[in-house]
Design a protein around this motif. Sequence first.
Motif, mmCIF file in Angstrom:
data_model
loop_
_atom_site.group_PDB
_atom_site.id
_atom_site.type_symbol
_atom_site.label_atom_id
_atom_site.label_comp_id
_atom_site.label_asym_id
_atom_site.label_seq_id
_atom_site.Cartn_x
_atom_site.Cartn_y
_atom_site.Cartn_z
ATOM 1 N N UNK A 53 0.826 -1.204 0.000
ATOM 2 C CA UNK A 53 0.000 0.000 0.000
ATOM 3 C C UNK A 53 0.859 1.252 0.000
ATOM 4 N N UNK A 54 0.284 2.354 -0.471
ATOM 5 C CA UNK A 54 1.007 3.626 -0.514
ATOM 6 C C UNK A 54 1.372 4.084 0.896
ATOM 7 N N UNK A 55 0.474 3.852 1.862
ATOM 8 C CA UNK A 55 0.726 4.250 3.245
ATOM 9 C C UNK A 55 1.929 3.513 3.815
ATOM 10 N N UNK A 56 1.995 2.206 3.556
ATOM 11 C CA UNK A 56 3.114 1.413 4.052
ATOM 12 C C UNK A 56 4.429 1.846 3.404
ATOM 13 N N UNK A 57 4.378 2.108 2.102
ATOM 14 C CA UNK A 57 5.595 2.527 1.405
ATOM 15 C C UNK A 57 6.080 3.877 1.932
ATOM 16 N N UNK A 58 5.139 4.771 2.217
ATOM 17 C CA UNK A 58 5.483 6.098 2.748
ATOM 18 C C UNK A 58 6.173 5.941 4.104
ATOM 19 N N UNK B 171 8.575 12.356 -0.623
ATOM 20 C CA UNK B 171 7.459 11.653 0.005
ATOM 21 C C UNK B 171 6.330 12.594 0.408
ATOM 22 N N UNK B 172 6.628 13.882 0.512
ATOM 23 C CA UNK B 172 5.668 14.820 1.070
ATOM 24 C C UNK B 172 5.555 16.075 0.205
ATOM 25 N N UNK B 173 4.462 16.822 0.396
ATOM 26 C CA UNK B 173 4.259 18.063 -0.338
ATOM 27 C C UNK B 173 5.247 19.129 0.132
ATOM 28 N N UNK B 174 5.583 20.051 -0.758
ATOM 29 C CA UNK B 174 6.449 21.168 -0.373
ATOM 30 C C UNK B 174 5.798 21.939 0.772
ATOM 31 N N UNK B 175 6.607 22.311 1.750
ATOM 32 C CA UNK B 175 6.105 23.071 2.879
ATOM 33 C C UNK B 175 5.458 22.233 3.958
#
Length: 234
Positions: free
Chosen positions: A34-39, A107-111
């Motif tokens: 899953x995307x959550x696990x990969x994150x 992995x995350x949005x800017x800011x």
Amino acid sequence: MSIWQRLGEIICSIPGTCTLIDHIVDAVRATFGTASERRHASFSISMIALAAKMAKADGVVTGDEIRAFEQLFEIPDNERKNVARLFNLAKQDIGGFDAYARRIRGLFDDGDPIFEDIVDGLFHIAKADGMVHEDELAFLARVGTEFGMTEAAFQRIADRHIVPEEGDPYAILGIDRSASNDDVKKHYRRIVAQTHPDKLIARGVPAEFIAIATAKLAALNGAYDRIRQERAFA
């Protein structure tokens, strides 16, 4: 099987000499569905490797720095050997820290506030031996740049860690000195709420990493108390 057990399997499969980030990316994609696990997995492994490079930034990895690193992650006892293996491999890895910083940024949005969380954790390691060395501070500033942080945002974090009781409490809170009492109160409540462990988990920080919130809250509370005393408001 827990996420740490699967991470342990990935770490065990890492060759003795390689560019870790390439191996890790492929292994995480193949192991986690899953995307959550990969994150979560990508964040945890990248953060461990980045912490190892942070600890070596001044040329010496001390016992205090190792213990500070361990305080940031509640790692199951049976996985400590694997995490130690990744930590040691990352210290020797030919890949630069910037590859790990960019992997985390991707992995995350800017800011995203998580970048501040990570730099907070790295400062926790850097100051574990009693001071933040010049090379460590330069390393942290470059990580902040890779994360897209402004100079003011990075300085705010640094002020919380480098003798915070002597630093500018307004800079530590990240609010202008001309702000009204009501604005100071509202700002303080907002950033304290953002630092709550539940908020950290909600924005993608693994539960094992939330120990950084305690030290951050202490610095914020100390700065706010100094402003309250200066302005004499309740």
